[in-house]
Design a protein around this motif. Sequence first.
Motif, PDB file in Angstrom:
ATOM      1  N   GLU A   1       0.835  -1.205   0.000  1.00  0.00           N
ATOM      2  CA  GLU A   1       0.000   0.000   0.000  1.00  0.00           C
ATOM      3  C   GLU A   1       0.871   1.257   0.000  1.00  0.00           C
ATOM      4  OE1 GLU A   1      -3.878  -1.572   2.508  1.00  0.00           O
ATOM      5  OE2 GLU A   1      -2.214  -0.674   3.586  1.00  0.00           O
ATOM      6  N   PHE A   2       0.297   2.345  -0.510  1.00  0.00           N
ATOM      7  CA  PHE A   2       1.020   3.615  -0.513  1.00  0.00           C
ATOM      8  C   PHE A   2       0.019   4.761  -0.471  1.00  0.00           C
ATOM      9  CE2 PHE A   2       0.233   2.263  -4.846  1.00  0.00           C
ATOM     10  CZ  PHE A   2      -0.311   3.390  -5.433  1.00  0.00           C
ATOM     11  N   LYS A   3       0.524   5.949  -0.157  1.00  0.00           N
ATOM     12  CA  LYS A   3      -0.358   7.113  -0.117  1.00  0.00           C
ATOM     13  C   LYS A   3       0.420   8.371  -0.469  1.00  0.00           C
ATOM     14  CE  LYS A   3      -3.578   9.698   2.754  1.00  0.00           C
ATOM     15  NZ  LYS A   3      -4.325   9.795   4.006  1.00  0.00           N
ATOM     16  N   PHE A   4      -0.164   9.192  -1.318  1.00  0.00           N
ATOM     17  CA  PHE A   4       0.351  10.529  -1.590  1.00  0.00           C
ATOM     18  C   PHE A   4      -0.718  11.507  -1.104  1.00  0.00           C
ATOM     19  CE2 PHE A   4       2.354   7.915  -4.901  1.00  0.00           C
ATOM     20  CZ  PHE A   4       3.683   8.309  -4.809  1.00  0.00           C
ATOM     21  N   SER A   5      -0.328  12.379  -0.190  1.00  0.00           N
ATOM     22  CA  SER A   5      -1.303  13.340   0.334  1.00  0.00           C
ATOM     23  C   SER A   5      -1.142  14.694  -0.341  1.00  0.00           C
ATOM     24  CB  SER A   5      -1.110  13.523   1.843  1.00  0.00           C
ATOM     25  OG  SER A   5      -1.315  12.297   2.494  1.00  0.00           O
ATOM     26  N   GLY A   6      -2.249  15.439  -0.398  1.00  0.00           N
ATOM     27  CA  GLY A   6      -2.194  16.805  -0.902  1.00  0.00           C
ATOM     28  C   GLY A   6      -1.697  16.916  -2.322  1.00  0.00           C
ATOM     29  N   VAL A   7      -2.210  16.051  -3.200  1.00  0.00           N
ATOM     30  CA  VAL A   7      -1.794  16.086  -4.610  1.00  0.00           C
ATOM     31  C   VAL A   7      -2.609  17.171  -5.332  1.00  0.00           C
ATOM     32  CG1 VAL A   7      -1.600  14.747  -6.735  1.00  0.00           C
ATOM     33  CG2 VAL A   7      -1.303  13.615  -4.520  1.00  0.00           C
ATOM     34  N   GLU A   8      -1.898  18.102  -5.964  1.00  0.00           N
ATOM     35  CA  GLU A   8      -2.597  19.159  -6.715  1.00  0.00           C
ATOM     36  C   GLU A   8      -3.324  18.549  -7.903  1.00  0.00           C
ATOM     37  OE1 GLU A   8      -0.331  22.584  -8.072  1.00  0.00           O
ATOM     38  OE2 GLU A   8       0.993  22.298  -6.347  1.00  0.00           O
ATOM     39  N   GLN A   9      -4.403  19.213  -8.338  1.00  0.00           N
ATOM     40  CA  GLN A   9      -5.143  18.713  -9.492  1.00  0.00           C
ATOM     41  C   GLN A   9      -4.244  18.669 -10.718  1.00  0.00           C
ATOM     42  OE1 GLN A   9      -8.948  20.392 -10.153  1.00  0.00           O
ATOM     43  NE2 GLN A   9      -9.603  20.001  -8.067  1.00  0.00           N
ATOM     44  N   GLY A  10      -4.478  17.669 -11.536  1.00  0.00           N
ATOM     45  CA  GLY A  10      -3.665  17.541 -12.742  1.00  0.00           C
ATOM     46  C   GLY A  10      -3.675  16.093 -13.212  1.00  0.00           C
ATOM     47  N   VAL A  11      -2.970  15.855 -14.289  1.00  0.00           N
ATOM     48  CA  VAL A  11      -2.867  14.497 -14.818  1.00  0.00           C
ATOM     49  C   VAL A  11      -1.471  13.987 -14.501  1.00  0.00           C
ATOM     50  CG1 VAL A  11      -2.955  13.070 -16.884  1.00  0.00           C
ATOM     51  CG2 VAL A  11      -4.537  14.978 -16.636  1.00  0.00           C
ATOM     52  N   TYR A  12      -1.426  12.845 -13.821  1.00  0.00           N
ATOM     53  CA  TYR A  12      -0.163  12.322 -13.311  1.00  0.00           C
ATOM     54  C   TYR A  12       0.201  10.976 -13.919  1.00  0.00           C
ATOM     55  CZ  TYR A  12      -0.269  15.894  -9.688  1.00  0.00           C
ATOM     56  OH  TYR A  12      -0.281  17.085  -9.024  1.00  0.00           O
ATOM     57  N   GLU A  13       1.465  10.664 -13.677  1.00  0.00           N
ATOM     58  CA  GLU A  13       1.994   9.366 -14.066  1.00  0.00           C
ATOM     59  C   GLU A  13       2.619   8.783 -12.796  1.00  0.00           C
ATOM     60  OE1 GLU A  13       4.124   9.254 -17.951  1.00  0.00           O
ATOM     61  OE2 GLU A  13       5.838   8.869 -16.659  1.00  0.00           O
ATOM     62  N   LEU A  14       2.340   7.512 -12.533  1.00  0.00           N
ATOM     63  CA  LEU A  14       2.931   6.848 -11.372  1.00  0.00           C
ATOM     64  C   LEU A  14       3.948   5.834 -11.874  1.00  0.00           C
ATOM     65  CD1 LEU A  14       2.826   6.310  -8.233  1.00  0.00           C
ATOM     66  CD2 LEU A  14       1.196   4.493  -8.775  1.00  0.00           C
ATOM     67  N   ARG A  15       5.197   5.970 -11.420  1.00  0.00           N
ATOM     68  CA  ARG A  15       6.246   5.040 -11.858  1.00  0.00           C
ATOM     69  C   ARG A  15       6.620   4.128 -10.701  1.00  0.00           C
ATOM     70  NH1 ARG A  15       9.605  10.226 -14.023  1.00  0.00           N
ATOM     71  NH2 ARG A  15       8.193  10.803 -15.719  1.00  0.00           N
ATOM     72  N   VAL A  16       6.537   2.843 -10.952  1.00  0.00           N
ATOM     73  CA  VAL A  16       6.811   1.840  -9.930  1.00  0.00           C
ATOM     74  C   VAL A  16       8.074   1.079 -10.332  1.00  0.00           C
ATOM     75  CG1 VAL A  16       5.885  -0.154  -8.687  1.00  0.00           C
ATOM     76  CG2 VAL A  16       4.307   1.549  -9.649  1.00  0.00           C
ATOM     77  N   THR A  17       9.049   1.075  -9.454  1.00  0.00           N
ATOM     78  CA  THR A  17      10.269   0.330  -9.743  1.00  0.00           C
ATOM     79  C   THR A  17      10.165  -1.062  -9.118  1.00  0.00           C
ATOM     80  OG1 THR A  17      11.497   2.387  -9.683  1.00  0.00           O
ATOM     81  CG2 THR A  17      12.781   0.364  -9.569  1.00  0.00           C
ATOM     82  N   LEU A  18      10.291  -2.086  -9.942  1.00  0.00           N
ATOM     83  CA  LEU A  18      10.170  -3.470  -9.499  1.00  0.00           C
ATOM     84  C   LEU A  18      11.533  -4.145  -9.622  1.00  0.00           C
ATOM     85  CD1 LEU A  18       7.104  -4.249 -11.742  1.00  0.00           C
ATOM     86  CD2 LEU A  18       6.996  -3.930  -9.271  1.00  0.00           C
ATOM     87  N   SER A  19      11.662  -5.303  -8.986  1.00  0.00           N
ATOM     88  CA  SER A  19      12.940  -6.008  -9.127  1.00  0.00           C
ATOM     89  C   SER A  19      13.137  -6.475 -10.566  1.00  0.00           C
ATOM     90  CB  SER A  19      12.997  -7.187  -8.160  1.00  0.00           C
ATOM     91  OG  SER A  19      11.891  -8.034  -8.380  1.00  0.00           O
ATOM     92  N   GLU A  20      12.030  -6.716 -11.286  1.00  0.00           N
ATOM     93  CA  GLU A  20      12.179  -7.240 -12.643  1.00  0.00           C
ATOM     94  C   GLU A  20      11.910  -6.202 -13.737  1.00  0.00           C
ATOM     95  OE1 GLU A  20       9.768  -7.940 -10.403  1.00  0.00           O
ATOM     96  OE2 GLU A  20       8.163  -9.131 -11.292  1.00  0.00           O
ATOM     97  N   GLY A  21      11.896  -4.932 -13.379  1.00  0.00           N
ATOM     98  CA  GLY A  21      11.654  -3.900 -14.390  1.00  0.00           C
ATOM     99  C   GLY A  21      10.898  -2.748 -13.768  1.00  0.00           C
ATOM    100  N   SER A  22       9.977  -2.172 -14.531  1.00  0.00           N
ATOM    101  CA  SER A  22       9.181  -1.086 -13.966  1.00  0.00           C
ATOM    102  C   SER A  22       7.795  -1.085 -14.594  1.00  0.00           C
ATOM    103  CB  SER A  22       9.863   0.265 -14.208  1.00  0.00           C
ATOM    104  OG  SER A  22       9.806   0.590 -15.576  1.00  0.00           O
ATOM    105  N   VAL A  23       6.863  -0.507 -13.866  1.00  0.00           N
ATOM    106  CA  VAL A  23       5.510  -0.327 -14.389  1.00  0.00           C
ATOM    107  C   VAL A  23       5.180   1.158 -14.301  1.00  0.00           C
ATOM    108  CG1 VAL A  23       3.055  -0.706 -13.941  1.00  0.00           C
ATOM    109  CG2 VAL A  23       4.637  -2.631 -13.825  1.00  0.00           C
TER     110      VAL A  23
END
Length: 208
Positions: A176-198
């Motif tokens: 689980e994760f949480k980002f608080s107080g995110v300003e309005q807009g269009v975002y991209e979430l980058r996840v670093t994995l042991s086998e690559g990234s999503v």
Amino acid sequence: MNCPNFERLVDFVDKRLEEREAARVAAHLASGCGICGQTTSWYEQVRETVESDDSVAPPSWVFKRALRVFDAPQRKGLRLTERIGHAIASLVFDSFARPALVGVRSTETTNRQLLYRANDYNVDLQISGLEHSSADLMGQILKEHAEEFDSVSGLNLELARKDEVTASAVTNDIGEFKFSGVEQGVYELRVTLSEGSVTVPNIPVGEP
Ligand SMILES: [Zn+2]
């Protein structure tokens, strides 16, 4: 208890949770959490609508539920970790995109549920506080067929807007994760994995 995520609430309504886990969710709902109450009653209505009306196609996540994230017993060592490179997640479910269920939508106003998928990974997002100028982005990363949370805990996350990283976070021991107080807009979430990234693209924070 923190708010259970969307999948857990759905599992609770479908009576798929273990007794102990179900008791925790029931206690949370009994504590009067408005957001989870809305999500639960929304899902109950969707389920009734889908069950009683053949003309309504069940959303794709209903089929996903049939696959079950943690059900498939895997023999240890059988499934090798494959490198997935840089995968782009695709949107599987959006609680705001359900034109066939317009009558249901009024029960849920400022809380948006999104489910993305890339390879074996599911990224479950909940955007809340949309009525304010900034929102909270909570989520959970789950790996299908994984019996434990090892592959989703302690992952580094970056939230970016227009190629600029605006926040970073690390997943907890159940992904689980949480980002608080995110300003309005269009975002991209980058996840670093042991086998690559999503990368989860086009996350609409505060966009209709
Ligand atoms: Zn809650």
